[in-house]
Design a protein around this motif. Structure first.
Motif, short mmCIF file in Angstrom:
data_model
loop_
_atom_site.label_atom_id
_atom_site.label_comp_id
_atom_site.label_asym_id
_atom_site.label_seq_id
_atom_site.Cartn_x
_atom_site.Cartn_y
_atom_site.Cartn_z
N ASN A 1 0.70 -1.12 0.35
CA ASN A 1 -0.16 0.58 -0.10
C ASN A 1 0.45 1.01 0.48
O ASN A 1 2.02 0.83 0.49
N HIS A 2 0.25 2.56 -0.13
CA HIS A 2 1.37 3.69 -0.31
C HIS A 2 1.89 3.95 0.51
O HIS A 2 2.99 4.47 0.48
N ARG B 1 5.28 4.35 1.05
CA ARG B 1 6.27 5.98 0.88
C ARG B 1 7.07 5.67 2.43
O ARG B 1 7.84 6.90 2.20
N ALA C 1 3.10 2.29 -6.11
CA ALA C 1 2.39 1.96 -5.11
C ALA C 1 1.03 1.04 -5.57
O ALA C 1 0.69 1.16 -6.23
N ASP C 2 1.06 0.19 -4.39
CA ASP C 2 -0.73 -0.63 -5.32
C ASP C 2 -0.75 -1.35 -6.34
O ASP C 2 -2.03 -1.73 -6.71
N SER D 1 -4.70 6.30 -1.59
CA SER D 1 -5.90 6.08 -2.42
C SER D 1 -6.85 5.08 -2.67
O SER D 1 -6.68 4.17 -1.63
N TYR E 1 -1.41 3.48 -7.52
CA TYR E 1 -1.16 4.32 -7.17
C TYR E 1 -0.09 5.04 -7.95
O TYR E 1 1.32 4.64 -7.57
#
Length: 326
Positions: A71-72, A76, A91-92, A295, A300
């Protein structure tokens, strides 16, 4: 969880967000169809990833992106730990979407893309990239799909591979320029262009010797690549930037020509114990983090989502240059 008909207990989503913001992958434990606990798992980034990313970005002037199925939030945090800008994080991403992300970078951003991966899920992206690099300890499928294999399974070998490729390409251009200039000058002389002036022609054996010398000079130039020495990386550790804990603070890179460059892991303000003062859109500090709204799309994409044909999710303090233009 919805597809498995799991009822969420109060606080489950808050716990997941809490763990993901700290770089952990959240695992929800359910009992009798109801969530009862959230466990955070974390795979700590290797130091060689931090070194490789900083050398690629600050010495070799290469943009580095992260492409992950996490996941974002988690992506990050991990990206910030190894020095990748949050605006360069995909991401994702499901396995079938990795090749699509590479294609977007090639076509919409105009990048020449080198993809580094080690799993089966990375194989389509390795094929789609202009240069595919596989980790030697990775799966056989990834190794077959890649054009370059890092046999020592060291991520820092990416630096050596790129620098060696640049050195070889530079030598090829030099050999081509030398051979072209040499033959452009020698062929007219061998054909007798100077005969009206000197009243002498070049003997055939001299022309043959000149041709051999041309090939020999190119061969010697190519063999000089045996003297190639890889980039040396010297790491400096300290406790100033890590609140008393010993950690990597700077990297000194020595090029084969003897020139050196020092890369600091954090900006000057952070080195003095303060907060990061870099502009958000250009900040490359390792520990810099910027908040972003969750998101709601399948993938993402990095930067402002409006530049990828989607709605901007940067919030009211959007600093994306493309969003401002729109």
């Amino acid at each position: 969880m919805q597809s498995n008909c799991i009822e969420l207990s109060p606080g489950t989503l808050d716990a997941m967000e809490y763990l993901e913001k700290r770089g952990q992958t959240s695992i929800v434990v359910s009992v009798d169809g109801r969530s009862e606990a959230v466990i955070g798992l974390i795979d700590k980034a290797k130091e060689e990833a931090l070194v490789t990313v900083n050398v690629l970005q600050n010495v070799l002037n290469i943009d580095v992106f992260m492409l992950t199925g996490d996941n974002h939030r988690t992506a990050r945090v991990v990206a910030s730990e190894i020095g990748i800008s949050s605006s360069n994080v995909f991401a994702d991403v499901l396995p079938d979407g990795k090749a699509e992300c590479i294609q977007r970078l090639q076509e919409e951003e105009g990048h020449c893309v080198a993809m580094i991966g080690d799993g089966v899920n990375d194989s389509p992206a390795l094929v789609q990239a202009d240069v595919g690099m596989a980790i030697g300890a990775g799966t056989d499928v990834a190794i077959e799909a890649a054009g370059v294999v890092l046999v020592n399974s060291k991520l820092t070998d990416v630096i050596v591979a790129i620098d060696l490729a640049r050195t070889i390409y530079s030598r090829i251009r030099w050999n081509f320029a030398w051979a072209l200039g040499y033959n452009t000058l020698a062929i007219p002389i061998a054909a007798g262009v100077l005969y009206p002036i000197v009243h002498k022609a070049l003997p055939p054996y001299m022309a043959a010797i000149a041709m051999v010398l041309s090939s020999l000079s190119v061969l010697i130039s190519s063999l000089s690549l045996n003297r190639y020495r890889p980039i040396k990386v010297e790491k400096s550790y300290g406790r100033l930037l890590h609140k008393g804990d010993l950690g990597l603070e700077s990297i000194h890179v020595i090029s084969p020509d003897g020139s050196g460059k020092t890369v600091f892991i954090q900006c000057e303000s952070m080195s003095n114990g303060g907060s990061c003062q870099c502009p958000p859109e250009t900040c490359k500090c390792t520990s810099c983090k910027t908040e972003m709204e969750p998101s709601s799309v399948d993938i993402y994409y990095p930067g402002c989502q409006s530049s990828w044909g989607k709605a901007c999710m940067c919030g009211e303090h959007c600093t994306c240059t493309k969003a401002k233009k729109n």
